[in-house]
Design a protein around this motif. Structure first.
Motif, PDB file in Angstrom:
ATOM      1  N   GLY A  56       0.816  -1.197   0.000  1.00 30.59           N
ATOM      2  CA  GLY A  56       0.000   0.000   0.000  1.00 30.59           C
ATOM      3  C   GLY A  56       0.853   1.251   0.000  1.00 30.59           C
ATOM      4  O   GLY A  56       2.030   1.233  -0.359  1.00 30.59           O
ATOM      5  N   LYS A  58       1.219   5.490   1.974  1.00 34.89           N
ATOM      6  CA  LYS A  58       0.808   6.413   3.019  1.00 34.89           C
ATOM      7  C   LYS A  58       1.441   7.766   2.758  1.00 34.89           C
ATOM      8  O   LYS A  58       2.448   7.872   2.049  1.00 34.89           O
ATOM      9  N   ARG A  70       5.697   4.296  -0.061  1.00 32.48           N
ATOM     10  CA  ARG A  70       4.924   3.114  -0.439  1.00 32.48           C
ATOM     11  C   ARG A  70       5.732   1.846  -0.193  1.00 32.48           C
ATOM     12  O   ARG A  70       6.727   1.878   0.515  1.00 32.48           O
ATOM     13  N   ILE A  87      -3.486   6.970   5.118  1.00 31.23           N
ATOM     14  CA  ILE A  87      -3.304   5.827   4.217  1.00 31.23           C
ATOM     15  C   ILE A  87      -3.975   6.168   2.898  1.00 31.23           C
ATOM     16  O   ILE A  87      -5.171   6.465   2.860  1.00 31.23           O
ATOM     17  N   ALA A  90      -5.062   1.321  -0.320  1.00 33.60           N
ATOM     18  CA  ALA A  90      -5.425   0.125   0.441  1.00 33.60           C
ATOM     19  C   ALA A  90      -6.737  -0.415  -0.110  1.00 33.60           C
ATOM     20  O   ALA A  90      -7.612   0.349  -0.528  1.00 33.60           O
ATOM     21  N   TYR A  96      -3.307  -2.096   3.043  1.00 31.62           N
ATOM     22  CA  TYR A  96      -2.130  -1.399   3.543  1.00 31.62           C
ATOM     23  C   TYR A  96      -1.589  -2.200   4.724  1.00 31.62           C
ATOM     24  O   TYR A  96      -2.340  -2.570   5.634  1.00 31.62           O
TER      25      TYR A  96
END
Length: 307
Positions: A56, A58, A70, A87, A90, A96
């Motif tokens: 995922g 962030k 990532r 986040i 996801a 995530y």
């Protein structure tokens, strides 16, 4: 993507009951997060830590700084700073997944003192957080931390040495000069951190810039310049963020009402507190506390399940 590491983390999550949210571990300062959907921005205090994304993506915002990271990238935070994390990638199919390891400055300093060739510091004060690639040695350390969770009796003996090894790889890597600023006595960052620590422990008090500059042993102009470069905030903005976040914690976890929370964190006027809170979080204190209680119960209220 480091499949063995992601597989080990996923197995731990399922062993802890599965689902999503924050998964604490028996290793102090080592936590795991999984989410099946993108999350709204969350304001919090980021402690000195290593935050690794396994799957995922962030983003983090503190002051004027925006950082995105990532899969198999990490965020390194060198100073406890109020920041907004979110986040951004996801899904149920590809959640995530991230891990967080808190830093102990004393450990960083011990490792730094043992290096034959310490990293070269830059002369400038830069932001207190940066993004780096997760190389294989660092990934191996985190994998060993995860596997150690299956042997609780070994944790107090072996976990500290693995954390020391993490510090070694960070200090000997391409960003070692930034990490060592945190631990080098009398560096500009270390001086500013003294003032940051005072703000953290006395945020409810009235603290003047000249007091903070004295703690940092800097002139007021130099202190203000280095503080802003490090945190992307002025000392006053930093203190205000600490107050508002502590007020939110009191309302969410201690059931304090708005006026109680305001006065406990140093506000003399509940109406001024409500205005600044709404401006920062985008919602009135009472409603935000209800929203945060729901999120806390859903995502962050787990305790470690023993084997």
């Amino acid at each position: 993507m480091n499949t063995p590491l992601l597989s080990a983390v996923t197995a731990y999550i399922e062993d802890q009951g599965g689902g999503q949210g924050l998964f604490p571990t028996a290793i102090e300062g080592f936590n795991i997060v999984r989410s099946f959907q993108s999350m709204m921005p969350m304001r919090n205090i980021y402690r000195p830590s290593l935050c690794v994304v396994l799957e995922g993506a962030k983003e983090l915002q503190f002051g004027d700084e925006h950082l995105n990271y990532r899969s198999m990238e990490c965020l390194v935070v060198s100073v406890g700073v109020p920041a907004t994390g979110r986040i951004v990638e996801a899904s149920a199919a590809t959640p995530y997944v991230g891990v967080m390891v808190d830093f102990d400055v004393a450990t960083v300093r011990e490792v730094l003192e043992q290096l034959d060739i310490p990293p070269v510091q830059s002369d400038t004060t830069g932001p207190c957080a940066f993004i780096a690639k997760v190389d294989q040695p660092l990934a191996d350390c985190i994998l060993r931390l995860v596997r150690l969770l299956a042997t609780p009796k070994a944790i107090p003996i072996l976990a500290p040495s693995i954390v020391r090894e993490i510090c070694y790889w960070l200090l000997s890597g391409p960003h070692g000069g930034e990490i060592c600023k945190l631990a080098c006595p009398e560096s500009n960052i270390e001086r500013v951190v003294r003032a940051v620590s005072l703000l953290h422990t006395n945020f409810a008090d009235t603290l003047r810039v000249d007091q903070l500059a004295d703690v940092a042993r800097m002139s007021q102009s130099s202190f203000h310049q280095h503080f802003k470069a490090l945190t992307s905030m002025t000392p006053l903005q930093f203190q205000k963020q600490l107050r508002l976040l502590e007020a939110r914690r009191l309302m969410v976890t201690k059931a304090a009402n708005v006026a109680e929370a305001a006065y406990k964190v140093g506000y003399e006027s509940a109406s001024q507190f409500s205005r600044e809170y709404s401006r920062t979080f985008g919602v009135a204190p009472k409603q935000d506390a209800l929203n945060q209680q729901r999120l806390h119960n859903e995502y962050a209220s787990r305790t470690v399940r023993s084997a």
